[in-house]
Design a protein around this motif. Structure first.
Motif, short mmCIF file in Angstrom:
data_model
loop_
_atom_site.label_atom_id
_atom_site.label_comp_id
_atom_site.label_asym_id
_atom_site.label_seq_id
_atom_site.Cartn_x
_atom_site.Cartn_y
_atom_site.Cartn_z
N HIS A 164 0.83 -1.20 0.00
CA HIS A 164 0.00 0.00 0.00
C HIS A 164 0.87 1.26 0.00
N TYR A 165 1.87 1.28 0.86
CA TYR A 165 2.71 2.49 0.94
C TYR A 165 3.62 2.62 -0.26
N GLU A 166 4.11 1.50 -0.75
CA GLU A 166 5.00 1.59 -1.92
C GLU A 166 4.22 1.99 -3.18
N GLY A 167 2.91 1.81 -3.15
CA GLY A 167 2.11 2.21 -4.31
C GLY A 167 1.63 3.66 -4.21
N LYS A 168 1.98 4.33 -3.14
CA LYS A 168 1.46 5.68 -2.92
C LYS A 168 1.85 6.63 -4.04
N TRP A 169 3.10 6.52 -4.51
CA TRP A 169 3.54 7.46 -5.54
C TRP A 169 2.72 7.28 -6.82
N VAL A 170 2.23 6.06 -7.06
CA VAL A 170 1.42 5.84 -8.27
C VAL A 170 0.09 6.58 -8.12
N ARG A 171 -0.52 6.45 -6.94
CA ARG A 171 -1.79 7.15 -6.71
C ARG A 171 -1.60 8.66 -6.78
N ASP A 172 -0.51 9.12 -6.18
CA ASP A 172 -0.24 10.56 -6.22
C ASP A 172 -0.01 11.04 -7.65
N ALA A 173 0.73 10.26 -8.42
CA ALA A 173 1.03 10.66 -9.80
C ALA A 173 -0.27 10.72 -10.62
N ALA A 174 -1.16 9.75 -10.41
CA ALA A 174 -2.43 9.73 -11.16
C ALA A 174 -3.23 10.98 -10.83
N LYS A 175 -3.24 11.37 -9.56
CA LYS A 175 -3.96 12.58 -9.15
C LYS A 175 -3.35 13.82 -9.76
N GLN A 181 -4.26 17.87 -16.38
CA GLN A 181 -5.17 17.83 -17.54
C GLN A 181 -6.26 18.89 -17.39
N GLU A 182 -6.76 19.03 -16.15
CA GLU A 182 -7.81 20.04 -15.90
C GLU A 182 -7.27 21.43 -16.16
N LEU A 183 -6.04 21.70 -15.74
CA LEU A 183 -5.43 23.02 -15.95
C LEU A 183 -5.26 23.30 -17.44
N VAL A 184 -4.81 22.27 -18.17
CA VAL A 184 -4.62 22.42 -19.61
C VAL A 184 -5.96 22.73 -20.29
N ALA A 185 -6.99 22.01 -19.85
CA ALA A 185 -8.31 22.16 -20.48
C ALA A 185 -8.90 23.55 -20.22
N ASN A 186 -8.57 24.12 -19.04
CA ASN A 186 -9.14 25.44 -18.75
C ASN A 186 -8.24 26.53 -19.30
#
Lengths: 94, 307
Positions: free
Chosen positions: B285-296, B302-307
């Motif tokens: 779970h902790y070692e996967g944290k960077w993946v979750r953070d990167a996805a966020k 993407q939202e910034l680019v779209a606006n």
């Protein structure tokens, strides 16, 4: 702990020509990930030919508690059903 | 008033849905039971994941991978059902990590040989199926629908396990001994998966009244034993219970005393693999944290680019 990823509701069309049916939800941060997660979770055995995902927050639902009042207008209109009408004896194909 | 109406709906076999009124204790019972079920699916990936790299053939490896992936899927169906009760995935995982939520004790036993993959599929999944078939009729809609989906997929798990056992049982004397040893080690923990005897199961009353559970622990256990004894005979293995005997009057098998001291010892954290299972889950779970953070972070960008 990191906050929850967005929840997406998943609808699957089991084969071409049929309606999409709700099957459950997935967590995902964006729409591509939502589609891929839905594919991995809900179609491991050829369950689908097309997937829709929509953010749960966009679903508007009627309230179960109010369902009686909400659906009441259709209860007293029996004439909307074909069985309401009396057909003359001997009439066919109707 | 609410409570009476609620019980009337339960008695009339009307499913309870997430937004319906429900007693607090009903909600709490469901969260505890469904989260324990979900955690069991996820922790259950570990004893089998242990053999993926050492599966004896490519066929066996592909099957085991698919099975472990199914367990992950079952865990996710159940987390989804649990979340409809107003608890987040993060809280559920946190409760597991803090030891507040439990998972099935069976996964605290090690898988020592390839035959254990057979025993786990045949017995552990077999016991789970008996329980889950019964839970398809549970009163909470999302849990019931999850069970229907899981039951459809679970039969493959049991059959692949039984096939492994059957093949080893008709193999060399050494292979047959491995299969018998796996059965010896997994039999008692498997029948204890159904939980304490009804007389020692304090929550059974409410769970039955609310139709969360549809059959008691003892009834489900008996059903599993009656189904399984014949399967062992067919492949020439012996159930390690000298007291096991057909009872003509009851049309069921009588069986020996279970070792409840061991059961509670494992439930309370002192089984052979409790620490290892939880430590591994936390690490992943902790070692996967960077993946979750990167996805966020990517979504934000993407939202910034779209606006």
């Amino acid at each position: 702990m990191a906050e929850n990823a967005t929840v997406w509701e998943v609808f699957i069309q089991s084969k071409n020509g049929l309606a999409h049916k709700h099957v459950g939800n997935v967590h995902a941060d964006d729409k591509v990930m939502a589609l891929e997660n839905a594919r991995d979770l809900y179609t491991r055995r050829n369950e689908g030919s097309c997937i829709w995902v929509v953010k749960s927050e966009y679903i508007v639902s009627s309230e179960t508690e109010d369902s009686e009042a909400f659906f009441d207008p259709s209860n007293d209109k029996m004439y909307r059903h074909p069985t309401f009408y009396t057909m003359p004896d001997g009439a066919k194909h109707i | 008033m609410n409570e009476i109406k609620f019980q009337d709906r339960i008695d009339a076999e009307i499913k309870i849905e997430p937004k319906d009124w429900m007693p607090d204790a009903y909600r709490k019972h469901l969260i505890r039971q469904i989260s324990q079920h979900a955690h069991s699916e996820i922790i259950g990936m570990q004893p089998e994941g242990n053999w993926i790299t050492r599966a004896p053939s490519l066929r066996a490896k592909m099957i085991l991978l698919a099975k472990v992936q199914d367990e992950a899927g079952h865990g996710l169906y159940l987390y989804s059902a649990c979340e409809t009760l107003g608890i987040s995935r993060e809280e559920l995982v946190q409760q597991l990590h803090e030891g507040k939520a439990k998972y099935s004790s069976i996964f605290n036993y090690p898988t020592l040989s390839w035959a254990d993959m057979g025993a786990v599929g045949w017995l552990v999944d077999g016991a789970a199926i008996v329980n889950q078939v019964s839970l398809q009729r549970t009163s909470y809609g999302p849990y019931s629908r999850g069970m229907v989906k899981i039951c459809k997929e679970e039969s493959f798990h049991q059959r692949q396990g039984y096939e492994i056992m059957a093949e080893m049982a008709k193999g060399t004397a050494e292979q047959k001994a491995m299969a018998q040893d796996a059965l010896n080690r997994f039999w008692w923990p498997s029948i204890m998966m159904f939980g304490p005897q009804d007389s020692d199961s304090p929550r059974t009353g409410n769970a039955m009244k609310w139709k969360i559970k549809r059959q008691t622990n003892d009834a489900l256990r008996q059903d599993f034993i009656d189904k399984t004894v014949g399967q062992a005979e067919v492949i020439g293995l012996t159930i390690p219970d000298p007291d096991l005997k057909w009872n003509d009057e009851r049309q069921s098998y009588d069986f020996g005393e279970m070792n409840w001291e061991e059961f509670w010892n494992v439930v309370n954290g002192n089984g052979p693999c409790n620490k290892q299972r939880l430590a591994h889950h936390k690490k992943a779970h902790y070692e996967g944290k960077w993946v979750r953070d990167a996805a966020k972070a990517y979504t934000k960008k993407q939202e910034l680019v779209a606006n």
